[in-house]
Design a protein around this motif. Structure first.
Motif, PDB file in Angstrom:
ATOM      1  N   MET A  20     -17.190 -26.871  21.486  1.00  0.00           N
ATOM      2  CA  MET A  20     -16.046 -26.100  21.004  1.00  0.00           C
ATOM      3  C   MET A  20     -14.985 -27.131  20.600  1.00  0.00           C
ATOM      4  O   MET A  20     -14.500 -27.890  21.444  1.00  0.00           O
ATOM      5  CB  MET A  20     -15.489 -25.211  22.116  1.00  0.00           C
ATOM      6  CG  MET A  20     -14.275 -24.420  21.683  1.00  0.00           C
ATOM      7  SD  MET A  20     -13.547 -23.599  23.118  1.00  0.00           S
ATOM      8  CE  MET A  20     -12.283 -22.636  22.342  1.00  0.00           C
ATOM      9  N   TYR A  43     -10.396 -20.789  27.405  1.00  0.00           N
ATOM     10  CA  TYR A  43     -11.377 -21.866  27.614  1.00  0.00           C
ATOM     11  C   TYR A  43     -12.515 -21.433  28.540  1.00  0.00           C
ATOM     12  O   TYR A  43     -13.680 -21.744  28.277  1.00  0.00           O
ATOM     13  CB  TYR A  43     -10.674 -23.139  28.129  1.00  0.00           C
ATOM     14  CG  TYR A  43      -9.830 -23.759  27.036  1.00  0.00           C
ATOM     15  CD1 TYR A  43     -10.428 -24.252  25.875  1.00  0.00           C
ATOM     16  CD2 TYR A  43      -8.445 -23.795  27.128  1.00  0.00           C
ATOM     17  CE1 TYR A  43      -9.656 -24.783  24.839  1.00  0.00           C
ATOM     18  CE2 TYR A  43      -7.661 -24.331  26.103  1.00  0.00           C
ATOM     19  CZ  TYR A  43      -8.275 -24.818  24.959  1.00  0.00           C
ATOM     20  OH  TYR A  43      -7.525 -25.329  23.935  1.00  0.00           O
ATOM     21  N   ARG A  46     -15.302 -19.468  26.887  1.00  0.00           N
ATOM     22  CA  ARG A  46     -16.271 -20.252  26.099  1.00  0.00           C
ATOM     23  C   ARG A  46     -17.224 -21.012  27.021  1.00  0.00           C
ATOM     24  O   ARG A  46     -18.362 -21.302  26.640  1.00  0.00           O
ATOM     25  CB  ARG A  46     -15.569 -21.211  25.137  1.00  0.00           C
ATOM     26  CG  ARG A  46     -15.180 -20.570  23.804  1.00  0.00           C
ATOM     27  CD  ARG A  46     -14.071 -19.588  23.954  1.00  0.00           C
ATOM     28  NE  ARG A  46     -13.812 -18.775  22.785  1.00  0.00           N
ATOM     29  CZ  ARG A  46     -12.848 -17.861  22.748  1.00  0.00           C
ATOM     30  NH1 ARG A  46     -12.072 -17.639  23.795  1.00  0.00           N
ATOM     31  NH2 ARG A  46     -12.683 -17.128  21.673  1.00  0.00           N
ATOM     32  N   ALA A  51     -21.095 -22.993  25.836  1.00  0.00           N
ATOM     33  CA  ALA A  51     -20.847 -24.266  25.122  1.00  0.00           C
ATOM     34  C   ALA A  51     -21.091 -25.449  26.064  1.00  0.00           C
ATOM     35  O   ALA A  51     -20.707 -25.416  27.238  1.00  0.00           O
ATOM     36  CB  ALA A  51     -19.408 -24.300  24.612  1.00  0.00           C
ATOM     37  N   ILE A  54     -16.442 -28.405  25.809  1.00  0.00           N
ATOM     38  CA  ILE A  54     -15.250 -27.707  25.327  1.00  0.00           C
ATOM     39  C   ILE A  54     -14.148 -28.751  25.199  1.00  0.00           C
ATOM     40  O   ILE A  54     -13.844 -29.440  26.177  1.00  0.00           O
ATOM     41  CB  ILE A  54     -14.842 -26.620  26.345  1.00  0.00           C
ATOM     42  CG1 ILE A  54     -15.904 -25.520  26.349  1.00  0.00           C
ATOM     43  CG2 ILE A  54     -13.450 -26.071  26.043  1.00  0.00           C
ATOM     44  CD1 ILE A  54     -15.756 -24.531  27.481  1.00  0.00           C
ATOM     45  N   ASP A 288     -21.301 -22.334  11.625  1.00  0.00           N
ATOM     46  CA  ASP A 288     -21.506 -21.283  12.615  1.00  0.00           C
ATOM     47  C   ASP A 288     -22.767 -20.447  12.409  1.00  0.00           C
ATOM     48  O   ASP A 288     -23.020 -19.522  13.179  1.00  0.00           O
ATOM     49  CB  ASP A 288     -20.251 -20.412  12.762  1.00  0.00           C
ATOM     50  CG  ASP A 288     -19.626 -20.079  11.439  1.00  0.00           C
ATOM     51  OD1 ASP A 288     -18.952 -20.950  10.866  1.00  0.00           O
ATOM     52  OD2 ASP A 288     -19.825 -18.949  10.973  1.00  0.00           O
ATOM     53  N   MET A 311     -16.419 -19.617  17.199  1.00  0.00           N
ATOM     54  CA  MET A 311     -16.182 -19.334  18.625  1.00  0.00           C
ATOM     55  C   MET A 311     -14.901 -18.550  18.852  1.00  0.00           C
ATOM     56  O   MET A 311     -14.746 -17.926  19.896  1.00  0.00           O
ATOM     57  CB  MET A 311     -16.164 -20.626  19.438  1.00  0.00           C
ATOM     58  CG  MET A 311     -17.548 -21.069  19.823  1.00  0.00           C
ATOM     59  SD  MET A 311     -17.517 -22.211  21.206  1.00  0.00           S
ATOM     60  CE  MET A 311     -19.051 -23.083  20.868  1.00  0.00           C
TER      61      MET A 311
END
Ligand SMILES: Cc1cc2nc3c(=O)[nH]c(=O)nc-3n(C[C@H](O)[C@H](O)[C@H](O)COP(=O)(O)O)c2cc1C
Length: 344
Positions: A20, A43, A46, A51, A54, A288, A311
């Motif tokens: 991310m 955060y 995600r 992910a 990050i 993406d 995202m």
């Protein structure tokens, strides 16, 4: 090699190759630089969403280094616990966490008088910045050092130095914005190198150091990939282990027209840096579509792929990508029934 293969660089071990990228949230309502519940939810979602890495949004080394007063900052120890809380929560879901440390320079919109290498405004709507004195440039290096020190204390797994998008480090190494006559003008990468060296001396020996660069400028007369290779080599020598390859942000787009129209538009530059420097890179920019992202890894154009706006739309982008690519991955137990085909 594919998007869901693990990645290791020095002591940084990622469970997959999905990143991310830093994305400013302009959400520090108290204007104190300290993350709040918005940042926690943003955060940690995600991290739950799978992910591997990050990277926290641009976080500034002094209040007047912010793009706006609503940006994150690490100019004070007071901010450390709030960052720590989010990092620990992300770690609980298997994500590693980085932070982008920067200074907006002449793009600091809310600073009463922004500072820059030279007194050249970004465009007519921006304030004319004040030229930093040589001593102030040296002090600025120390401000970066202290912010990196605080980031390490907070528990970040990796630090990204923001050398892209027309912010302070980019302003120093771009011939169009650095017209200084001192040592920081005669040697355009000197400021950036000193920041990298200061950061390097603050991070543990096994922690890699990332730098985000704009590998091409879009203003008329701006530099291209070959110059980016040149200055990146200098930063590599100073201690950078991984480049995050973006473009632009230095000024109004020139006669070349609007960039970023095609999927993967920045990948050729990521590949150029990777091949010229024999260094791992993160590719970013309209990646993406999971099939496209996976091909970037498979074709060895880049080592990691960052998905930004994808995202923002979908915190579970990584889990959905695993579904599409038919990969078995760890799913948070609470969400396993939503992803029965990929749950390990
Ligand atoms: C809302 C938003 C905020 C952003 N903030 C930052 C930032 O803080 N630092 C940075 O280097 N790039 C920033 N970017 C750029 C993204 O990291 C990324 O490079 C860009 O969105 C292209 O990737 P994408 O096509 O996957 O979105 C931002 C982008 C968006 C959409």
């Amino acid at each position: 090699m594919n998007l869901f293969d693990p990645f290791q660089l020095k002591g940084l071990k990622l469970k997959n190759r999905v990143v991310m990228p830093p994305m400013c949230q302009y959400s520090v309502t108290k204007k104190d630089g300290i993350p709040n519940d918005w940042h926690y939810v943003h955060y940690v979602s995600r991290a739950i969403g799978g992910a591997g890495l990050i990277i926290f949004e641009m976080t500034d080394v002094e209040p007047d280094g912010r793009i706006t007063d609503y940006d994150l900052g690490l100019w004070s120890d007071e901010a450390i616990p709030a960052f720590q809380r989010i990092i620990e929560a992300c770690h609980n879901y298997g994500a590693k966490v980085g932070i982008q440390i920067g200074h907006a320079g002449r793009k600091a919109q809310d600073a009463p008088t922004p500072v820059a290498p030279s007194p050249i405004p970004f465009n007519h709507d921006f304030k004319t910045p004040r030229e930093l004195t040589t001593d102030e440039v040296k002090e600025m290096v120390e401000k970066f050092r202290m912010s990196v020190r605080r980031a390490v204390k907070a528990g970040f797994d990796v630090i990204e130095i923001h050398g892209a998008h027309g912010y302070l480090i980019h302003q120093f190494h771009s011939p169009l914005t650095n017209k200084r006559h001192d040592e920081y003008g005669k040697d355009l990468t000197k400021f950036g190198r000193e920041v990298v060296e200061a950061a390097k001396s603050e991070v543990p020996a096994d922690m890699p150091l990332i730098m985000r660069i704009s590998a091409a400028e879009y203003v008329d007369g701006g530099y291209g990939g070959d110059y980016a290779v040149e200055f990146s080599k200098e930063y590599q020598k100073a201690g950078i282990d991984l480049f995050h390859v973006s473009t632009g942000g230095e000024g109004p787009i020139g006669s070349g027209g609007q960039p970023g129209v095609h999927a993967g538009y920045q990948v050729p530059l990521a590949r150029q840096i990777k091949q010229a420097l024999h260094i791992p890179v993160i590719a970013v920019g309209k990646l993406d579509d999971p099939i496209l992202a996976n091909s970037i890894i498979g074709n060895e154009d880049a080592d990691l792929v960052a998905v930004g706006r994808g995202m923002l739309r979908n915190p579970y982008w990584t889990l959905e990508a695993a579904v599409q690519l038919k990969k078995q991955i760890d799913i948070p137990v609470q969400y396993e029934r939503g992803f029965p085909r990929i749950s390990k």
